[in-house]
Motif scaffolding. Sequence first.
Motif, mmCIF file in Angstrom:
data_model
loop_
_atom_site.group_PDB
_atom_site.id
_atom_site.type_symbol
_atom_site.label_atom_id
_atom_site.label_comp_id
_atom_site.label_asym_id
_atom_site.label_seq_id
_atom_site.Cartn_x
_atom_site.Cartn_y
_atom_site.Cartn_z
ATOM 1 N N UNK A 35 0.831 -1.203 0.000
ATOM 2 C CA UNK A 35 0.000 0.000 0.000
ATOM 3 C C UNK A 35 0.867 1.255 0.000
ATOM 4 N N UNK A 36 1.952 1.236 0.758
ATOM 5 C CA UNK A 36 2.833 2.407 0.789
ATOM 6 C C UNK A 36 3.418 2.688 -0.596
ATOM 7 N N UNK A 37 3.775 1.625 -1.304
ATOM 8 C CA UNK A 37 4.265 1.807 -2.666
ATOM 9 C C UNK A 37 3.162 2.371 -3.575
ATOM 10 N N UNK A 38 1.963 1.829 -3.494
ATOM 11 C CA UNK A 38 0.865 2.268 -4.364
ATOM 12 C C UNK A 38 0.570 3.754 -4.163
ATOM 13 N N UNK A 39 0.415 4.185 -2.910
ATOM 14 C CA UNK A 39 0.050 5.581 -2.668
ATOM 15 C C UNK A 39 1.203 6.539 -2.985
ATOM 16 N N UNK A 40 2.433 6.037 -3.025
ATOM 17 C CA UNK A 40 3.578 6.911 -3.301
ATOM 18 C C UNK A 40 3.583 7.443 -4.729
ATOM 19 N N UNK A 41 2.847 6.817 -5.625
ATOM 20 C CA UNK A 41 2.851 7.242 -7.023
ATOM 21 C C UNK A 41 1.948 8.445 -7.293
ATOM 22 N N UNK A 42 1.004 8.726 -6.414
ATOM 23 C CA UNK A 42 0.132 9.891 -6.583
ATOM 24 C C UNK A 42 -0.237 10.402 -5.194
ATOM 25 N N UNK A 43 0.669 11.177 -4.623
ATOM 26 C CA UNK A 43 0.515 11.626 -3.237
ATOM 27 C C UNK A 43 -0.730 12.482 -3.045
ATOM 28 N N UNK A 44 -0.957 13.410 -3.945
ATOM 29 C CA UNK A 44 -2.101 14.319 -3.794
ATOM 30 C C UNK A 44 -3.416 13.548 -3.861
ATOM 31 N N UNK A 45 -3.519 12.646 -4.804
ATOM 32 C CA UNK A 45 -4.747 11.858 -4.951
ATOM 33 C C UNK A 45 -5.037 11.038 -3.697
ATOM 34 N N UNK A 46 -3.977 10.548 -3.036
ATOM 35 C CA UNK A 46 -4.138 9.670 -1.883
ATOM 36 C C UNK A 46 -3.915 10.394 -0.555
ATOM 37 N N UNK A 47 -4.069 11.696 -0.547
ATOM 38 C CA UNK A 47 -3.800 12.502 0.655
ATOM 39 C C UNK A 47 -4.562 11.985 1.879
ATOM 40 N N UNK A 48 -5.854 11.726 1.734
ATOM 41 C CA UNK A 48 -6.654 11.280 2.876
ATOM 42 C C UNK A 48 -6.185 9.919 3.386
ATOM 43 N N UNK A 49 -5.841 9.023 2.474
ATOM 44 C CA UNK A 49 -5.330 7.706 2.865
ATOM 45 C C UNK A 49 -4.003 7.869 3.601
ATOM 46 N N UNK A 50 -3.161 8.768 3.119
ATOM 47 C CA UNK A 50 -1.859 8.999 3.760
ATOM 48 C C UNK A 50 -2.022 9.596 5.161
ATOM 49 N N UNK A 51 -2.984 10.485 5.322
ATOM 50 C CA UNK A 51 -3.257 11.031 6.655
ATOM 51 C C UNK A 51 -3.710 9.909 7.586
ATOM 52 N N UNK A 52 -4.605 9.055 7.089
ATOM 53 C CA UNK A 52 -5.032 7.905 7.881
ATOM 54 C C UNK A 52 -3.838 7.013 8.229
ATOM 55 N N UNK A 53 -3.006 6.698 7.239
ATOM 56 C CA UNK A 53 -1.832 5.853 7.481
ATOM 57 C C UNK A 53 -0.904 6.473 8.525
ATOM 58 N N UNK A 54 -0.722 7.779 8.460
ATOM 59 C CA UNK A 54 0.117 8.454 9.441
ATOM 60 C C UNK A 54 -0.405 8.272 10.852
ATOM 61 N N UNK A 55 -1.690 8.541 11.029
ATOM 62 C CA UNK A 55 -2.298 8.347 12.356
ATOM 63 C C UNK A 55 -2.217 6.889 12.776
ATOM 64 N N UNK A 56 -2.582 5.985 11.862
ATOM 65 C CA UNK A 56 -2.602 4.558 12.190
ATOM 66 C C UNK A 56 -1.208 4.066 12.579
#
Length: 137
Positions: free
Chosen positions: A70-91
């Motif tokens: 998942x970290x690799x997948x979201x790394x390709x489009x950071x802006x598109x996955x911003x909400x997922x990345x915020x969730x991942x950070x908290x998690x």
Amino acid sequence: MRQDARDRIFRWLLRVAGTIELFALIFIVAPESWMVSIHAWLDLGELPRDPIVGYLARSTSAFYAILGGLMWVVSFDLTRHREVLIYLGWAQAIFGVALLGIDTYEGLPLSWTLFEGPIVIPLGLATLLLARQLPDR
């Protein structure tokens, strides 16, 4: 720091952490003898041979591998996955605190306790900080 430089750092962070977590794929299929040897090498005593132990080790490895992918997948489009990345950070940050508590409660060696949770916590906080700096879509 300019946004493109932050994005490069963020992508690097996600991909390095993701790659490390993908190494857990090995332990989904590793022979039990490897796990027994590693357990002894870590000075954790004799690894119990009950089926639940193997299940927990292998399913936890699968979970880490999924997270790494998942970290690799979201790394390709950071802006598109911003909400997922915020969730991942908290998690990740909360998971790191939980690991620290679990490791302490279960009496794992200090080296293990200091290596696990205290590394996951700043990774989660860095993910959260960098994700919050991304522009909204």
